[in-house]
Scaffold this active site. Structure first.
Site, PDB file in Angstrom:
ATOM      1  N   ASP A 108       0.747  -1.276  -0.053  1.00 50.92           N
ATOM      2  CA  ASP A 108      -0.005   0.054  -0.107  1.00 50.92           C
ATOM      3  C   ASP A 108       0.850   1.342  -0.062  1.00 50.92           C
ATOM      4  OD1 ASP A 108      -2.634  -0.506  -0.015  1.00 50.92           O
ATOM      5  OD2 ASP A 108      -3.165  -0.310   1.871  1.00 50.92           O
ATOM      6  N   CYS A 152     -24.054   2.347  -3.135  1.00 55.00           N
ATOM      7  CA  CYS A 152     -23.452   3.321  -2.491  1.00 55.00           C
ATOM      8  C   CYS A 152     -24.218   4.515  -1.896  1.00 55.00           C
ATOM      9  CB  CYS A 152     -22.359   3.912  -3.485  1.00 55.00           C
ATOM     10  SG  CYS A 152     -21.081   5.153  -3.037  1.00 55.00           S
ATOM     11  N   CYS A 194     -17.835  -8.993 -14.018  1.00 53.32           N
ATOM     12  CA  CYS A 194     -19.149  -8.263 -13.632  1.00 53.32           C
ATOM     13  C   CYS A 194     -20.504  -8.429 -14.148  1.00 53.32           C
ATOM     14  CB  CYS A 194     -18.833  -6.659 -13.262  1.00 53.32           C
ATOM     15  SG  CYS A 194     -17.724  -6.312 -12.112  1.00 53.32           S
ATOM     16  N   CYS A 208     -15.457   1.874   4.918  1.00 53.17           N
ATOM     17  CA  CYS A 208     -16.977   1.693   4.217  1.00 53.17           C
ATOM     18  C   CYS A 208     -16.826   0.407   3.459  1.00 53.17           C
ATOM     19  CB  CYS A 208     -17.329   2.869   3.531  1.00 53.17           C
ATOM     20  SG  CYS A 208     -19.367   2.380   2.836  1.00 53.17           S
ATOM     21  N   CYS A 216     -23.064  -2.588  -6.826  1.00 51.48           N
ATOM     22  CA  CYS A 216     -22.270  -1.849  -6.087  1.00 51.48           C
ATOM     23  C   CYS A 216     -22.530  -0.230  -6.296  1.00 51.48           C
ATOM     24  CB  CYS A 216     -20.770  -2.336  -6.392  1.00 51.48           C
ATOM     25  SG  CYS A 216     -20.409  -2.105  -8.191  1.00 51.48           S
ATOM     26  N   CYS A 227     -16.559   9.752  -1.558  1.00 56.26           N
ATOM     27  CA  CYS A 227     -16.458   8.498  -0.900  1.00 56.26           C
ATOM     28  C   CYS A 227     -16.441   8.230   0.739  1.00 56.26           C
ATOM     29  CB  CYS A 227     -15.086   7.635  -1.488  1.00 56.26           C
ATOM     30  SG  CYS A 227     -14.921   6.112  -0.777  1.00 56.26           S
ATOM     31  N   CYS A 234     -21.624  -6.927  -3.345  1.00 53.77           N
ATOM     32  CA  CYS A 234     -21.160  -7.517  -4.632  1.00 53.77           C
ATOM     33  C   CYS A 234     -21.542  -9.204  -4.566  1.00 53.77           C
ATOM     34  CB  CYS A 234     -19.528  -7.461  -4.830  1.00 53.77           C
ATOM     35  SG  CYS A 234     -18.693  -8.458  -5.897  1.00 53.77           S
ATOM     36  N   CYS A 242     -24.267  -6.619 -13.961  1.00 47.14           N
ATOM     37  CA  CYS A 242     -24.355  -6.358 -12.516  1.00 47.14           C
ATOM     38  C   CYS A 242     -23.963  -5.006 -12.135  1.00 47.14           C
ATOM     39  CB  CYS A 242     -23.921  -7.395 -11.607  1.00 47.14           C
ATOM     40  SG  CYS A 242     -23.910  -7.145  -9.843  1.00 47.14           S
ATOM     41  N   CYS A 283     -19.977  -1.108  -0.887  1.00 47.05           N
ATOM     42  CA  CYS A 283     -19.690  -1.581  -2.310  1.00 47.05           C
ATOM     43  C   CYS A 283     -19.339  -3.111  -2.375  1.00 47.05           C
ATOM     44  CB  CYS A 283     -19.097  -0.703  -3.271  1.00 47.05           C
ATOM     45  SG  CYS A 283     -17.511  -0.380  -2.664  1.00 47.05           S
TER      46      CYS A 283
END
Length: 375
Positions: free
Chosen positions: A134, A200, A190, A243, A196, A216, A250, A193, A246
């Protein structure tokens, strides 16, 4: 003298022995999504995360050899973090909800230590290598897709079709060549679909595969060092750190396995959703003691209490009026400003009258502006 080739099968074996659940090997080339990322930056969707747009970091994303000269290979690993917790606890408006990845100990430390052990095992084959969790200026999800770890979903998360998206990603850049690479995963699974995007709470997805950090919840409760947009606060619910909305909605998440890593499991419900009454009364020493070893420690006490003030205002629970009143005297301007918002949500005109009386004595210009906006 040339370096001996790394063997892909050996890398997989070593990574699995270290407890990683996913591993892939790919060539150290620029990510195929680089142009899309640069457009995202140009549109300002990175909000106040200025480090993402720094010229030196953009240059590194375009050319990985700036990070590590003569880099040849990128090894990408994944570590599951999913845990089962009572949803009633998480959704309790009297509690402040924390994103699942932060329920256990700080994943940076866990991943970093294991990646360094893997890098040590590679040392005979490489003149140099670099480990990231990260922190590197690379588009890790795009590289992970190239290494076969999954596909990037419409929610911008990396999704494995048999493991969902509840796993951390780490990388090793190395100057060694490998005898084979893993096949890239297909671009998306995906289909039609859009769960997500529709789920939100703050409409942070202007389009599939595009997240506007300015809207966000995760950005605002973790990365945002300043004031949370007043037009968004009412939609935050009880989230105080990150959060998962989303991600949770899924369909691929139903395959997410529980983590086998004890350090990533919550020791108690407090680690998943602490009572807001506790968060609103945290001083600096209590904050450091409660969140020692957690990724939450990086955010700092003021921002976490700021977030708790918003969650308290959304709770509808008048029992939070006394601690919010106390926070009008807090040393942090951020806390004083957001405590006032929570008070007005819970106490209405009585709170406004109190703020009007206190306003002449408030020294901070931003707090004065925030209070004035509420009157």
């Amino acid at each position: 003298m040339s370096q001996p080739l790394l063997r892909r099968a050996w890398i997989h074996e070593q990574a699995r022995r270290l407890g990683f659940n996913l591993v892939g090997v790919t060539a150290a080339r620029p990510a195929p999504t680089l142009a899309a990322y640069e457009r995202w930056i140009e549109q300002g969707m990175h909000a106040e995360m200025g480090y993402l747009a720094r010229p030196d970091r953009l240059a590194r994303r375009r050319d990985l050899s700036i990070i590590l000269p003569h880099v040849r290979t990128l090894i990408v690993v994944g570590l599951d973090y999913s845990c089962l917790v009572d949803e009633a606890v998480l959704r309790d408006p009297l509690r402040g909800r924390i994103a699942a990845y932060a329920w256990g100990l700080d994943y940076h430390d866990i991943m970093q230590a294991r990646l360094e052990r893997l890098a040590d095992a590679l040392a005979l084959h490489a003149q140099a290598q670099r480990v990231y969790v990260d922190t590197g200026a690379i588009l890790e999800r795009a590289h992970a897709q190239q290494a076969g770890l999954g596909f990037v979903g419409k929610n911008t998360l990396l999704i494995h079709p048999r493991r969902g998206s509840s796993f951390f990603i780490g990388e090793i850049l190395t100057t060694a060549d490998c005898d084979a690479h893993d096949a890239p995963h297909q671009s998306t699974m995906c289909g039609t679909c859009t769960r997500c995007l529709r789920a939100c709470p703050t409409n942070a997805f202007p389009a599939p595969h595009v997240l506007d950090a300015r809207r966000c919840i995760s950005y605002h409760t973790i990365e945002n060092k300043g004031w949370i947009d007043t037009s968004l606060r009412a939609d935050f619910g009880n989230w105080v750190y990150g959060c998962d909305v989303c991600q949770d909605v899924c369909p691929w998440q139903r395959f997410a396995p529980a983590t086998a890593e004890p350090a990533l499991r919550p020791a108690e419900a407090w680690r998943c959703a602490p009572p807001l009454a506790d968060l609103l009364t945290l001083d600096e020493a209590q904050f450091r003691a409660r969140f020692a070893g957690s990724a939450i420690l990086r955010t700092g006490r003021s921002r976490l209490v700021r977030n708790a003030c918003v969650a308290a205002g959304n709770s509808g629970a008048r029992e939070f009026i006394p601690p919010l009143l106390g926070l009008l005297e807090d040393d942090s301007p951020l806390v004083r400003g957001h405590a006032a918002w929570g008070l007005v949500r819970l106490w209405g005109d009585e709170a406004r009258a109190l703020l009007a009386a206190r306003l002449p004595d408030e020294a901070d210009e931003q707090v004065r502006a925030a209070w004035s906006e509420l009157l």
